[in-house]
Design an enzyme around this catalytic site. Structure first.
Site, PDB file in Angstrom:
ATOM      1  N   CYS A 188       0.804  -1.180   0.175  1.00 45.32           N
ATOM      2  CA  CYS A 188      -0.058   0.041  -0.106  1.00 45.32           C
ATOM      3  C   CYS A 188       0.909   1.281  -0.064  1.00 45.32           C
ATOM      4  O   CYS A 188       1.950   0.959   0.355  1.00 45.32           O
ATOM      5  CB  CYS A 188      -0.958   0.117   1.155  1.00 45.32           C
ATOM      6  N   CYS A 243     -29.841 -15.113  23.243  1.00 45.29           N
ATOM      7  CA  CYS A 243     -29.936 -13.683  23.381  1.00 45.29           C
ATOM      8  C   CYS A 243     -31.175 -13.311  22.562  1.00 45.29           C
ATOM      9  O   CYS A 243     -31.559 -14.029  21.341  1.00 45.29           O
ATOM     10  CB  CYS A 243     -28.822 -13.355  22.695  1.00 45.29           C
ATOM     11  N   CYS A 269     -21.733 -11.332   5.720  1.00 48.84           N
ATOM     12  CA  CYS A 269     -21.380 -12.591   6.427  1.00 48.84           C
ATOM     13  C   CYS A 269     -21.268 -12.244   7.921  1.00 48.84           C
ATOM     14  O   CYS A 269     -21.442 -13.317   8.535  1.00 48.84           O
ATOM     15  CB  CYS A 269     -19.897 -12.829   6.017  1.00 48.84           C
ATOM     16  N   GLY A 275      -3.900  -4.447   0.857  1.00 48.89           N
ATOM     17  CA  GLY A 275      -2.971  -3.363   0.257  1.00 48.89           C
ATOM     18  C   GLY A 275      -3.842  -2.379  -0.556  1.00 48.89           C
ATOM     19  O   GLY A 275      -5.284  -2.145  -0.470  1.00 48.89           O
ATOM     20  N   CYS A 292     -28.018 -10.663  14.936  1.00 48.82           N
ATOM     21  CA  CYS A 292     -26.440 -10.388  15.608  1.00 48.82           C
ATOM     22  C   CYS A 292     -25.961 -11.683  15.191  1.00 48.82           C
ATOM     23  O   CYS A 292     -24.835 -11.718  14.515  1.00 48.82           O
ATOM     24  CB  CYS A 292     -26.544 -10.012  16.724  1.00 48.82           C
ATOM     25  N   CYS A 304      -4.375  -0.757  10.053  1.00 54.30           N
ATOM     26  CA  CYS A 304      -4.554  -1.755   8.887  1.00 54.30           C
ATOM     27  C   CYS A 304      -4.165  -3.150   9.471  1.00 54.30           C
ATOM     28  O   CYS A 304      -2.876  -3.265   9.866  1.00 54.30           O
ATOM     29  CB  CYS A 304      -3.705  -1.228   7.737  1.00 54.30           C
ATOM     30  N   ASP A 328     -10.719 -13.099   4.323  1.00 53.98           N
ATOM     31  CA  ASP A 328      -9.754 -11.635   4.391  1.00 53.98           C
ATOM     32  C   ASP A 328      -9.044 -11.497   5.662  1.00 53.98           C
ATOM     33  O   ASP A 328      -8.261 -10.896   5.942  1.00 53.98           O
ATOM     34  CB  ASP A 328     -10.658 -10.583   3.710  1.00 53.98           C
TER      35      ASP A 328
HETATM   36  S1  SF4 Z   1     -22.890 -11.064  20.650  1.00 52.11           S
HETATM   37 FE1  SF4 Z   1     -24.944 -10.610  19.663  1.00 52.11          FE
HETATM   38  S2  SF4 Z   1     -26.107 -12.440  19.743  1.00 52.11           S
HETATM   39 FE2  SF4 Z   1     -24.245 -12.686  21.084  1.00 52.11          FE
HETATM   40  S3  SF4 Z   1     -25.125 -12.040  23.233  1.00 52.11           S
HETATM   41 FE3  SF4 Z   1     -24.109 -10.080  22.156  1.00 52.11          FE
HETATM   42  S4  SF4 Z   1     -25.684  -9.215  21.113  1.00 52.11           S
HETATM   43 FE4  SF4 Z   1     -26.437 -11.285  21.830  1.00 52.11          FE
HETATM   44  S1  SF4 Z   2     -14.777 -14.669   9.599  1.00 49.25           S
HETATM   45 FE1  SF4 Z   2     -14.683 -13.793   7.605  1.00 49.25          FE
HETATM   46  S2  SF4 Z   2     -16.540 -14.606   6.543  1.00 49.25           S
HETATM   47 FE2  SF4 Z   2     -16.698 -15.196   8.674  1.00 49.25          FE
HETATM   48  S3  SF4 Z   2     -18.167 -13.734   9.347  1.00 49.25           S
HETATM   49 FE3  SF4 Z   2     -16.026 -12.885   9.667  1.00 49.25          FE
HETATM   50  S4  SF4 Z   2     -15.391 -11.558   7.919  1.00 49.25           S
HETATM   51 FE4  SF4 Z   2     -17.368 -12.871   7.391  1.00 49.25          FE
END
Ligand code: SF4
Ligand code: SF4
Length: 433
Positions: free
Chosen positions: A21, A331, A265, A72, A337, A28, A287
């Site tokens: 970079c 939860c 994700c 990068g 979440c 980073c 990543d």
């Molecule tokens: S991380 Fe998310 S799902 Fe887990 S207890 Fe905390 S708010 Fe609830």
């Molecule tokens: S580990 Fe990677 S693929 Fe899985 S939730 Fe985190 S950022 Fe997304």
């Protein structure tokens, strides 16, 4: 044993210039990956570029594929590399397939030539901006320690001149987290961003650069700070910007409240469909886990589709759900979440179970705070009406509340219905400030 089929669609973040970079942003997580490849020139060869393009397209069984370029700083590859990339995509794409490109950049090298290329080839550009200059430059500095804001702004202006579609990626960190409205209004009004992602910085403090240990740096945003930041932005957005400005985590939440998958994700029940590929064809689970124990193999040796379908990758994705502590499983906001990203699960629960997300307190506070407006917007969607109706509903509600409170005396019963005197309830100095 028969081979497992690869999933119909998956994403790969490609790092054609590896971690190289032109900037030296303090938080980073990728610059340290240089140590994984000593003596490398960190340049993806055109042979590998074509082979990757061919395999990636072949492995996708959906009508649209997106090539994701990251680093990068990917623009350090130069324009010719991306001209070739687009050429290979056209050469290898299946009949009827739509191919798009998304490129994440620090923005500093974008000029009119880049911007024209991006527009002509329909690239979606993600630009990293952490807020107005004094907040952006807190950690986003170049190799000489100099601020970078002005250079980023020039890049954004080139994108705008050429009408390139762009979104803004803002890292929420210890420096800008206390200023949600200042950051949000700046991105909306000065940058003109319509699509914004807020990415929390949770940075491990260790010498390896890997996801290990539970110490975090002082640049890390705390869960409480992150929750307050998101809440501050949401309260402004929900009153004036719904349908006009798109904030990724708000969209994710609305999907979850509507009974759909979040589409990101971090908040999915399982993950494993967003991989990363280094400049030499090494493929990693994610990543955020570009480290030896999460390397799946090299796509020159094992086809990309087999790496994605491997037991190791499948297990990586399932672990997100299967290692959730009981506190998450029980939860109230788990439906949205899902325990967050495993890379941030470095706390233990009050009853001693490992695997609690560092941002838990913020997620819980934020998702609880937005429950009522989210329910309203989800109901509007179900009824075929625009979720933006929330703005009128809140304005009416707040006007009615103002009317009820207009002439109330200090010793009158509080109009909120608590049964207490106004001066000891909504009218107490502590509540008014
Ligand atoms: S991380 Fe998310 S799902 Fe887990 S207890 Fe905390 S708010 Fe609830
Ligand atoms: S580990 Fe990677 S693929 Fe899985 S939730 Fe985190 S950022 Fe997304």
């Amino acid at each position: 044993m028969p081979k497992r089929p690869s999933p119909p669609a998956f994403h790969v973040m490609v790092k054609p210039r590896g971690p190289i970079c032109n900037l030296d942003c303090e938080y980073c997580y990728f610059l340290s990956k240089e140590r994984l490849y000593p003596d490398s020139d960190f340049r993806m060869s055109v042979t590998l570029l074509e082979e990757y393009t061919r395999q990636y397209i072949e492995a996708q069984r959906v009508p649209e594929v997106t090539f994701a370029w990251q680093g990068g700083e990917p623009t350090l590859m130069g324009l010719d590399f991306f001209r070739r990339a687009v050429g290979y995509q056209q050469k290898h794409k299946k009949p009827g397939m739509r191919v798009t490109n998304a490129l994440q950049t620090n923005g500093t090298l974008i000029d009119d030539e880049w911007a024209a290329f991006f527009r002509d080839n329909g690239f979606l550009i993600g630009v990293s901006i952490d807020g107005p200059p004094h907040l952006h430059d807190a950690y986003r500095r170049d190799k000489g320690g100099r601020p970078t804001f002005e250079r980023v702004l020039r890049g954004v202006e080139a994108l705008k001149r050429h009408r390139v579609e762009f979104n803004v990626l803002t890292c929420v960190n210890a420096a800008n987290a206390p200023y949600p409205l200042e950051v949000y209004r700046f991105l909306r009004d000065e940058i003109g961003a319509q699509f914004i992602q807020f990415i929390p910085i949770v940075e491990r403090d260790n010498d390896t650069g890997f996801q290990e240990g539970s110490a975090v740096t002082a640049r890390t945003v705390t869960g409480e700070q992150y929750g307050r930041f998101l809440t501050g932005v949401f309260d402004e957005w929900v009153r004036r910007d719904v349908g006009r400005v798109f904030v990724q985590i708000f969209d994710v939440a609305l999907a979850a409240w509507s009974g759909q998958r979040p589409g990101l994700c971090v908040f999915e029940e399982t993950c494993g469909l967003a991989l990363a590929m280094e400049h030499n064809g090494d493929v990693y689970s994610c990543d955020h886990f570009v480290e030896p124990r999460h390397k799946l193999g090299n796509m020159n040796v094992i086809p990309l589709a087999d790496l994605v379908a491997s037991d190791q990758q499948r297990q990586f994705g399932l672990d997100k759900r299967d290692t959730l502590p009981r506190m998450c499983r029980e939860c109230e906001v788990r439906f949205v979440c899902n325990g967050g990203c495993p890379k941030n699960r470095l706390l233990t629960t009050p009853d001693g179970e490992p695997g609690l997300n560092f941002l838990c307190a913020g997620y819980k506070a934020f998702f609880t705070h937005i429950d009522r407006p989210m329910q309203f917007m989800a109901a509007e969607l179900r009824a075929g009406r625009p979720p933006a109706n929330i703005m009128l509903a809140l304005a009416r509600e707040e006007a009615e509340r103002a009317r009820r409170f207009a002439n109330v005396g200090r010793n009158d019963p509080c109009p909120c219905g608590s049964g207490r005197k106004y001066k000891n309830c909504c009218g107490s100095p502590a509540r008014r400030h």
